[in-house]
Design a protein around this motif. Sequence first.
Motif, short mmCIF file in Angstrom:
data_model
loop_
_atom_site.label_atom_id
_atom_site.label_comp_id
_atom_site.label_asym_id
_atom_site.label_seq_id
_atom_site.Cartn_x
_atom_site.Cartn_y
_atom_site.Cartn_z
N ALA A 73 0.89 -1.33 -0.06
CA ALA A 73 -0.11 -0.06 -0.04
C ALA A 73 0.91 1.31 0.12
N ILE A 74 2.27 0.89 -0.10
CA ILE A 74 2.84 2.11 -0.26
C ILE A 74 3.85 2.13 -1.49
N LEU A 75 3.92 3.19 -2.31
CA LEU A 75 4.73 3.27 -3.54
C LEU A 75 5.85 4.51 -3.29
N CYS A 76 6.89 4.07 -3.69
CA CYS A 76 8.07 4.90 -3.68
C CYS A 76 8.01 5.76 -4.94
N GLY A 77 8.11 6.91 -4.74
CA GLY A 77 8.20 7.96 -5.80
C GLY A 77 9.42 8.01 -6.62
N ASN A 78 10.28 7.36 -6.02
CA ASN A 78 11.78 7.51 -6.70
C ASN A 78 11.83 6.16 -7.71
N CYS A 79 11.63 4.98 -7.18
CA CYS A 79 12.05 3.88 -7.88
C CYS A 79 10.77 2.92 -8.27
N ASN A 80 9.52 3.45 -7.76
CA ASN A 80 7.99 3.04 -8.02
C ASN A 80 8.08 1.46 -7.74
N ALA A 81 8.76 1.41 -6.79
CA ALA A 81 8.62 0.14 -5.87
C ALA A 81 7.26 0.22 -4.97
N GLU A 82 6.67 -0.91 -5.06
CA GLU A 82 5.59 -0.98 -3.86
C GLU A 82 6.15 -1.76 -2.68
N MET A 83 5.56 -1.41 -1.54
CA MET A 83 6.07 -2.07 -0.30
C MET A 83 4.80 -2.16 0.64
N THR A 84 4.84 -3.13 1.65
CA THR A 84 3.89 -3.35 2.36
C THR A 84 3.83 -2.28 3.49
N ILE A 85 2.79 -2.19 4.32
CA ILE A 85 2.70 -1.03 4.93
C ILE A 85 3.80 -1.40 6.35
N SER A 86 3.98 -2.58 6.77
CA SER A 86 4.87 -2.95 7.72
C SER A 86 6.41 -2.59 7.03
N CYS A 91 11.10 1.02 7.83
CA CYS A 91 12.35 1.30 7.00
C CYS A 91 13.17 2.34 7.40
N ASN A 92 12.86 3.02 8.40
CA ASN A 92 13.53 4.17 9.06
C ASN A 92 13.59 5.24 7.79
N TYR A 93 12.57 5.52 7.20
CA TYR A 93 12.27 6.75 6.15
C TYR A 93 13.56 6.55 5.02
N VAL A 94 13.58 5.20 4.79
CA VAL A 94 14.70 5.02 3.48
C VAL A 94 14.00 3.92 2.72
N CYS A 95 13.87 4.03 1.37
CA CYS A 95 13.16 3.04 0.66
C CYS A 95 14.07 1.85 0.56
N PRO A 96 13.62 0.51 0.95
CA PRO A 96 14.34 -0.38 1.10
C PRO A 96 14.90 -1.08 -0.37
N HIS A 97 14.38 -0.40 -1.44
CA HIS A 97 14.68 -0.95 -2.51
C HIS A 97 15.68 0.00 -3.52
N CYS A 98 15.63 1.23 -3.49
CA CYS A 98 16.48 2.23 -3.88
C CYS A 98 17.35 3.01 -3.21
N LYS A 99 17.02 2.96 -1.75
CA LYS A 99 17.61 3.70 -0.78
C LYS A 99 17.32 5.35 -0.73
N SER A 100 16.32 5.68 -1.43
CA SER A 100 15.96 7.24 -1.30
C SER A 100 15.51 7.40 -0.09
N PRO A 101 15.85 8.71 0.42
CA PRO A 101 15.23 8.99 1.64
C PRO A 101 13.64 9.55 1.72
N PHE A 102 13.02 9.07 2.61
CA PHE A 102 11.50 9.42 2.75
C PHE A 102 11.56 10.69 3.84
N ASN A 103 10.25 11.44 3.93
CA ASN A 103 10.15 12.43 4.70
C ASN A 103 9.89 12.02 6.14
N PRO A 104 10.67 11.89 7.11
CA PRO A 104 10.46 11.46 8.57
C PRO A 104 9.20 12.15 9.05
#
Length: 116
Positions: A73-86, A91-104
């Motif tokens: 239910a979460i989409l990374c706007g950098n790499c377009n990877a979907e991830m679970t809510i968990s 993820c400590n506000y870092v995409c587990p796929h592309c390592k882009s930081p998210f807004n804490p």
Amino acid sequence: MLQKAIMVRTQIPVVKGLHTDAHTRCEHYHSSLDIIAVKFKCCQTYYACIHCHEQVAGHPAEVWRKNEYAVNAILCGNCNAEMTISEYLNCNYVCPHCKSPFNPKCSNHNHFYFEA
């Protein structure tokens, strides 16, 4: 010889909202870190933020329950990877796929999306 099957997603989910860009930023949240979209339980549609959903969807938002945290239910706007809510919540506000930081600061809005 065994070959590993690789699933390639050919279509990037559509993200709705007001003035969204290619990285899921919108009129309301548009810093370099605002690069996630949330799929809303009520309509199974990705929106850039809760305010975009309120203004565009035409129905009240529903929160995901704890027993649904395994849903993508979460989409990374950098790499377009979907991830679970968990995955997102852990993820400590870092995409587990592309390592882009998210807004804490998005954690301030979790109650709009996810059961506490």
